[in-house]
Design a protein around this motif. Structure first.
Motif, PDB file in Angstrom:
ATOM      1  N   MET A   1       0.852  -1.197   0.000  1.00 52.01           N
ATOM      2  CA  MET A   1       0.000   0.000   0.000  1.00 52.01           C
ATOM      3  C   MET A   1       0.891   1.252   0.000  1.00 52.01           C
ATOM      4  N   GLY A   2       1.964   1.224   0.759  1.00 57.40           N
ATOM      5  CA  GLY A   2       2.917   2.335   0.747  1.00 57.40           C
ATOM      6  C   GLY A   2       3.520   2.538  -0.633  1.00 57.40           C
TER       7      GLY A   2
ATOM      8  N   LYS B   1       2.850   5.286  -7.473  1.00 58.16           N
ATOM      9  CA  LYS B   1       1.780   5.515  -8.449  1.00 58.16           C
ATOM     10  C   LYS B   1       1.001   6.802  -8.195  1.00 58.16           C
ATOM     11  N   LEU B   2       0.844   7.170  -6.933  1.00 59.03           N
ATOM     12  CA  LEU B   2       0.065   8.367  -6.606  1.00 59.03           C
ATOM     13  C   LEU B   2       0.944   9.560  -6.223  1.00 59.03           C
ATOM     14  N   TYR B   3       2.219   9.314  -5.980  1.00 62.22           N
ATOM     15  CA  TYR B   3       3.185  10.356  -5.595  1.00 62.22           C
ATOM     16  C   TYR B   3       2.752  11.093  -4.331  1.00 62.22           C
ATOM     17  N   LYS B   4       2.112  10.383  -3.438  1.00 61.78           N
ATOM     18  CA  LYS B   4       1.709  10.930  -2.140  1.00 61.78           C
ATOM     19  C   LYS B   4       2.682  10.363  -1.103  1.00 61.78           C
ATOM     20  N   TYR B   5       3.817  11.017  -1.027  1.00 61.21           N
ATOM     21  CA  TYR B   5       4.923  10.483  -0.233  1.00 61.21           C
ATOM     22  C   TYR B   5       4.624  10.444   1.260  1.00 61.21           C
ATOM     23  N   GLU B   6       3.997  11.473   1.784  1.00 64.58           N
ATOM     24  CA  GLU B   6       3.714  11.507   3.217  1.00 64.58           C
ATOM     25  C   GLU B   6       2.807  10.342   3.624  1.00 64.58           C
TER      26      GLU B   6
ATOM     27  N   ALA C   1      10.659  -6.536   8.768  1.00 61.85           N
ATOM     28  CA  ALA C   1       9.873  -6.489   7.525  1.00 61.85           C
ATOM     29  C   ALA C   1      10.776  -5.919   6.429  1.00 61.85           C
ATOM     30  N   PHE C   2      11.738  -6.735   6.001  1.00 60.36           N
ATOM     31  CA  PHE C   2      12.744  -6.275   5.046  1.00 60.36           C
ATOM     32  C   PHE C   2      12.143  -5.830   3.725  1.00 60.36           C
ATOM     33  N   GLU C   3      10.952  -6.331   3.399  1.00 61.20           N
ATOM     34  CA  GLU C   3      10.297  -5.924   2.155  1.00 61.20           C
ATOM     35  C   GLU C   3       9.984  -4.430   2.145  1.00 61.20           C
ATOM     36  N   ALA C   4       9.943  -3.805   3.313  1.00 61.23           N
ATOM     37  CA  ALA C   4       9.622  -2.375   3.407  1.00 61.23           C
ATOM     38  C   ALA C   4      10.853  -1.485   3.289  1.00 61.23           C
TER      39      ALA C   4
ATOM     40  N   ASN D   1      13.491   4.659  -0.732  1.00 63.01           N
ATOM     41  CA  ASN D   1      13.224   5.379  -1.992  1.00 63.01           C
ATOM     42  C   ASN D   1      12.245   6.527  -1.774  1.00 63.01           C
ATOM     43  N   THR D   2      11.201   6.276  -1.013  1.00 58.65           N
ATOM     44  CA  THR D   2      10.194   7.304  -0.760  1.00 58.65           C
ATOM     45  C   THR D   2      10.789   8.471   0.013  1.00 58.65           C
ATOM     46  N   LEU D   3      11.604   8.182   1.001  1.00 58.37           N
ATOM     47  CA  LEU D   3      12.267   9.256   1.747  1.00 58.37           C
ATOM     48  C   LEU D   3      13.181  10.067   0.829  1.00 58.37           C
ATOM     49  N   LEU D   4      13.879   9.396  -0.066  1.00 61.35           N
ATOM     50  CA  LEU D   4      14.744  10.102  -1.019  1.00 61.35           C
ATOM     51  C   LEU D   4      13.921  10.972  -1.960  1.00 61.35           C
TER      52      LEU D   4
END
Length: 178
Positions: free
Chosen positions: A44-45, A51-56, A72-75, A81-84
Motif C-alpha cells: 500500500m505504501g 503511483k500516486l506520488y503521495k509520499y507523506e 519487515a525487510f520488504e519495506a 526510496n520514498t524518503l529520497l
C-alpha cells in the motif's frame, strides 16, 4: 483466515503494477483481515509512493509496517526510496544507519542506497565510498553489475580536474583583459 489474507496478498502482488484497481481491491481486503500485515502495508505504501506520488501517506504505511515488525525487510527499499523522493535526507540517513544494525538486512543494498543519498546531496566522494562498501557486501554477479553501473554514473557527474582547471584559467585571463 491465514490462507484468505495470503490469497489477497498474492493477488495484489501478482497484479502490481499492471492492474492497480485489482491491487487496491486485494490490499483493502487483506488489510481488513489483518490491518498490521507488513506485506500489505508495504505494498500500500508503494502504491501511494510510486503511483500516486503521495509520499507523506506512503511513509505512514511504511512506518506502520516497520513498527509492527522491524524485520519487515520488504519495506526497507521502498521506504528509503520514498524518503529520497520526498527529500527527507536526514531521516533516510538515520534509517539506513539503523537498518545496517539489523541482523539479516541486505547490507549491500543499504550501502547502495546510502551512495544514492550522497549522490543526491552532490557529495560524490562519499557516494563512491559507500559504493565500495556495497561492493564488499555483494554476493551475486547481477547486483555487482548494478553497483558498477552506479559507480560509473556517479563518476560521470564528478567534475574533471583538467576541465575545472581550464575553466579557472580562462576566467583569470578574462579578468586580466578587463
Amino acid at each position: 483466515m491465514g490462507s484468505d489474507i495470503n490469497n489477497y496478498l498474492f493477488k495484489a502482488l501478482e497484479n502490481y503494477p499492471y492492474d492497480l484497481d485489482e491491487v487496491m481491491e486485494a490490499l483493502n481486503y487483506a488489510l481488513s483481515y489483518d490491518e498490521k500485515n507488513t506485506m500489505a502495508l508495504t505494498l500500500m505504501g508503494r502504491m501511494y509512493a510510486e503511483k500516486l506520488y503521495k509520499y507523506e501517506e506512503a511513509i505512514k504505511f511504511f512506518k506502520d509496517a516497520l513498527a509492527e515488525n522491524i524485520y519487515a525487510f520488504e519495506a526497507y527499499v521502498p521506504y528509503i526510496n520514498t524518503l529520497l523522493w520526498n527529500e527527507d535526507y536526514k531521516e533516510v540517513e538515520e534509517f539506513i544507519d539503523f537498518a545496517l544494525t539489523i541482523k539479516g538486512s541486505d547490507k549491500a543494498v543499504l550501502y547502495l542506497k546510502k551512495a544514492v543519498l550522497f549522490d543526491q546531496l552532490k557529495d560524490y566522494k562519499k557516494a563512491l565510498a559507500f559504493l565500495k562498501l556495497a561492493k564488499q557486501h555483494t554476493y551475486n554477479a547481477e547486483f555487482m553489475e548494478s553497483v558498477k553501473e552506479e559507480k560509473d554514473r556517479i563518476k560521470g557527474k564528478m567534475p574533471k580536474k583538467k576541465k575545472v582547471e581550464a575553466i579557472k584559467k580562462d576566467k583569470k585571463q578574462k579578468k586580466k583583459k578587463k
